[in-house]
Design an enzyme around this catalytic site. Structure first.
Site, PDB file in Angstrom:
ATOM      1  N   HIS A   1       0.775  -1.394  -0.071  1.00  0.00           N
ATOM      2  CA  HIS A   1       0.260   0.171  -0.062  1.00  0.00           C
ATOM      3  C   HIS A   1       1.032   1.114   0.006  1.00  0.00           C
ATOM      4  O   HIS A   1       1.220   1.677   0.900  1.00  0.00           O
ATOM      5  CB  HIS A   1      -0.742   0.116   0.994  1.00  0.00           C
ATOM      6  CG  HIS A   1      -1.994  -0.643   1.559  1.00  0.00           C
ATOM      7  ND1 HIS A   1      -3.413  -1.277   0.304  1.00  0.00           N
ATOM      8  CD2 HIS A   1      -2.187  -1.905   1.427  1.00  0.00           C
ATOM      9  CE1 HIS A   1      -4.212  -2.135   0.400  1.00  0.00           C
ATOM     10  NE2 HIS A   1      -3.174  -2.676   2.014  1.00  0.00           N
TER      11      HIS A   1
ATOM     12  N   HIS B   1      -0.806  -6.708  -5.298  1.00  0.00           N
ATOM     13  CA  HIS B   1      -0.795  -7.859  -4.199  1.00  0.00           C
ATOM     14  C   HIS B   1      -0.042  -9.151  -4.787  1.00  0.00           C
ATOM     15  O   HIS B   1      -0.455  -9.011  -6.291  1.00  0.00           O
ATOM     16  CB  HIS B   1      -2.291  -8.139  -4.339  1.00  0.00           C
ATOM     17  CG  HIS B   1      -2.661  -9.868  -4.046  1.00  0.00           C
ATOM     18  ND1 HIS B   1      -2.702 -10.132  -4.860  1.00  0.00           N
ATOM     19  CD2 HIS B   1      -2.518 -10.267  -2.742  1.00  0.00           C
ATOM     20  CE1 HIS B   1      -3.270 -12.029  -3.964  1.00  0.00           C
ATOM     21  NE2 HIS B   1      -2.742 -11.645  -3.007  1.00  0.00           N
TER      22      HIS B   1
ATOM     23  N   ASN C   1       1.029 -13.551  -4.951  1.00  0.00           N
ATOM     24  CA  ASN C   1       1.588 -14.468  -3.907  1.00  0.00           C
ATOM     25  C   ASN C   1       1.336 -15.814  -4.882  1.00  0.00           C
ATOM     26  O   ASN C   1       0.943 -16.056  -5.981  1.00  0.00           O
ATOM     27  CB  ASN C   1       0.434 -14.996  -3.180  1.00  0.00           C
ATOM     28  CG  ASN C   1      -1.038 -15.513  -3.542  1.00  0.00           C
ATOM     29  OD1 ASN C   1      -0.622 -16.390  -3.685  1.00  0.00           O
ATOM     30  ND2 ASN C   1      -2.031 -14.500  -4.299  1.00  0.00           N
TER      31      ASN C   1
ATOM     32  N   ARG D   1       2.263 -20.114  -4.102  1.00  0.00           N
ATOM     33  CA  ARG D   1       2.147 -21.270  -2.958  1.00  0.00           C
ATOM     34  C   ARG D   1       2.049 -22.773  -3.788  1.00  0.00           C
ATOM     35  O   ARG D   1       1.375 -22.738  -4.422  1.00  0.00           O
ATOM     36  CB  ARG D   1       0.371 -21.174  -2.413  1.00  0.00           C
ATOM     37  CG  ARG D   1      -0.588 -21.117  -3.199  1.00  0.00           C
ATOM     38  CD  ARG D   1      -2.005 -20.452  -2.359  1.00  0.00           C
ATOM     39  NE  ARG D   1      -2.883 -19.990  -3.155  1.00  0.00           N
ATOM     40  CZ  ARG D   1      -3.051 -19.801  -4.088  1.00  0.00           C
ATOM     41  NH1 ARG D   1      -2.099 -18.115  -4.445  1.00  0.00           N
ATOM     42  NH2 ARG D   1      -4.122 -19.021  -5.323  1.00  0.00           N
TER      43      ARG D   1
ATOM     44  N   HIS E   1       0.709  -6.519 -17.420  1.00  0.00           N
ATOM     45  CA  HIS E   1      -0.079  -7.504 -17.873  1.00  0.00           C
ATOM     46  C   HIS E   1       0.539  -7.833 -19.330  1.00  0.00           C
ATOM     47  O   HIS E   1       0.531  -8.827 -19.982  1.00  0.00           O
ATOM     48  CB  HIS E   1      -1.898  -6.780 -18.427  1.00  0.00           C
ATOM     49  CG  HIS E   1      -2.708  -6.705 -18.199  1.00  0.00           C
ATOM     50  ND1 HIS E   1      -3.041  -8.245 -17.431  1.00  0.00           N
ATOM     51  CD2 HIS E   1      -3.823  -5.837 -17.764  1.00  0.00           C
ATOM     52  CE1 HIS E   1      -4.291  -8.193 -16.909  1.00  0.00           C
ATOM     53  NE2 HIS E   1      -4.054  -6.050 -16.369  1.00  0.00           N
TER      54      HIS E   1
ATOM     55  N   HIS F   1     -21.249  -7.713  -4.917  1.00  0.00           N
ATOM     56  CA  HIS F   1     -22.166  -7.019  -3.743  1.00  0.00           C
ATOM     57  C   HIS F   1     -21.853  -5.373  -4.312  1.00  0.00           C
ATOM     58  O   HIS F   1     -22.837  -4.904  -3.746  1.00  0.00           O
ATOM     59  CB  HIS F   1     -21.556  -7.383  -1.817  1.00  0.00           C
ATOM     60  CG  HIS F   1     -20.702  -6.281  -1.662  1.00  0.00           C
ATOM     61  ND1 HIS F   1     -19.864  -7.621  -1.766  1.00  0.00           N
ATOM     62  CD2 HIS F   1     -20.438  -5.851  -1.486  1.00  0.00           C
ATOM     63  CE1 HIS F   1     -18.401  -7.203  -1.190  1.00  0.00           C
ATOM     64  NE2 HIS F   1     -18.632  -4.977  -0.654  1.00  0.00           N
TER      65      HIS F   1
ATOM     66  N   GLY G   1      -3.549 -20.444  11.127  1.00  0.00           N
ATOM     67  CA  GLY G   1      -2.546 -19.607  10.866  1.00  0.00           C
ATOM     68  C   GLY G   1      -2.360 -18.228  12.082  1.00  0.00           C
ATOM     69  O   GLY G   1      -3.451 -18.052  12.782  1.00  0.00           O
ATOM     70  N   ARG G   2      -1.439 -17.861  11.673  1.00  0.00           N
ATOM     71  CA  ARG G   2      -1.223 -16.205  12.570  1.00  0.00           C
ATOM     72  C   ARG G   2      -1.961 -15.007  12.481  1.00  0.00           C
ATOM     73  O   ARG G   2      -1.819 -14.276  10.707  1.00  0.00           O
ATOM     74  CB  ARG G   2       0.320 -15.977  12.353  1.00  0.00           C
ATOM     75  CG  ARG G   2       0.910 -15.170  13.156  1.00  0.00           C
ATOM     76  CD  ARG G   2       2.102 -14.934  13.792  1.00  0.00           C
ATOM     77  NE  ARG G   2       2.777 -14.224  14.271  1.00  0.00           N
ATOM     78  CZ  ARG G   2       3.157 -12.601  13.771  1.00  0.00           C
ATOM     79  NH1 ARG G   2       2.977 -12.407  12.845  1.00  0.00           N
ATOM     80  NH2 ARG G   2       3.541 -11.726  14.584  1.00  0.00           N
TER      81      ARG G   2
END
Length: 308
Positions: free
Chosen positions: A99, A109, A111, A113, A148, A178, A262-263
């Site tokens: 941020h 963002h 990730n 995994r 992109h 929503h 998780g933490r």
């Protein structure tokens, strides 16, 4: 073709990726450094959270590495794999959210995994997942194209349709039902990735992980010194509310982390330090604020007609 998953190689790559991304972001900021916070999970495993705050460029950012394990897969991971319910499992990954201070610099963002489960009387079952997406507050065509284009180049060695398929998946996933609007301008999202060739699958995850900072850094450097005022700051904080809504209502990674014990501090690290909700706020027609939703948050093809 390698069939046997090399869990240790994946772990070593992810730890290196965390370090490399933090080094690049610290170089961009030039003022703040990542603090390092290692933690252990009572049920098994642990990780290292690295957090930067109150920097010259980055208001808050976190780059997490985790390697956790357990005897029974969490519900969020077995919803599409009921045959793995009750199987011992391991999950590892790097997850980050950045941020920036300047409203003209987008939030990002990413990730990557890896999951592996070993059902009773069966061979190990693995899959990769991940991706990255961009959430601008004030949109710029060249930034979206660069983001992109970098994603498409990362995907090209793995199949002609990989980028377009995972770009579409990203648009569909990072969507606030929503609100009936995308969270940002998209990028890549993939899950359950297993072609049967572990080496190729691992290579794809690395291509995605390695390309994130190449996609983001030029955008940050292009925008971080652009002047801004209270109007832009208020709009940034208002739009950050959408980010919070998605992460707390829809994000599968957040749900998995909470369901797997998780933490909490690391899981909720993705939330911005400041945010606002204004009742029924509507941007002035034709303004830069209106252009965000009218032109940029549309799920469009940013590379249509453009060569690599």
């Amino acid at each position: 073709m390698s069939q046997q998953p090399d869990t240790q190689a994946v772990k070593e790559y992810l730890m290196r990726l965390q370090s490399r991304i933090c080094q690049r972001l610290e170089a961009i900021d030039g003022q703040a450094s990542f603090i390092r916070d290692s933690w252990e999970r009572p049920e098994g495993g642990g990780g290292t959270s690295r957090v930067i705050a109150e920097g010259a460029v980055f208001e808050k950012g976190g780059v997490n590495f985790s390697h956790v394990m357990g005897d029974t897969m969490p519900a969020s991971a077995t919803a599409h794999r009921p045959h793995l319910a009750g199987a011992p499992w391991q999950a590892m990954g790097v997850s980050l959210v950045i941020h920036p201070n300047n409203p003209y610099v987008p939030t990002s963002h990413a990730n990557v995994r890896f999951f592996i489960a070993t059902p009773k009387n069966g061979d190990p079952v693995y899959w990769f997942g991940g991706g990255y997406d961009l959430t601008p507050y004030y949109g710029f065509e060249e930034d979206c194209v660069h983001w992109h284009r970098t994603a498409r180049r990362a995907c090209q060695p793995f199949g002609e349709m990989v980028y377009s398929d995972y770009k579409r998946w990203c648009d569909d996933y990072f969507y606030l039902k929503h609100r009936q609007e995308p969270r940002g301008v998209g990028g890549l999202f993939f899950d359950d990735y297993n072609t049967g060739d572990f080496d190729q699958d691992f290579a794809f995850m690395q291509a995605v992980g390695d390309s994130y900072i190449e996609a983001y850094e030029p955008i940050v450097r292009r925008r971080m010194d652009q002047p801004w005022g209270e109007r832009e700051r208020e709009f940034q904080l208002y739009r950050r509310g959408r980010y919070v809504e998605f992460n707390l209502v829809y994000d599968r990674g957040t749900l998995f982390g909470l369901q797997s014990g998780g933490r909490t501090e690391s899981i909720l690290m993705s939330l911005p330090p400041l945010v606002r909700w204004d009742y029924d706020r509507r941007p002035e027609p034709g303004s830069d604020e209106a252009r965000l939703t009218d032109h940029f948050l549309t799920g469009r093809d940013w590379l249509e007609g453009l060569d690599d």
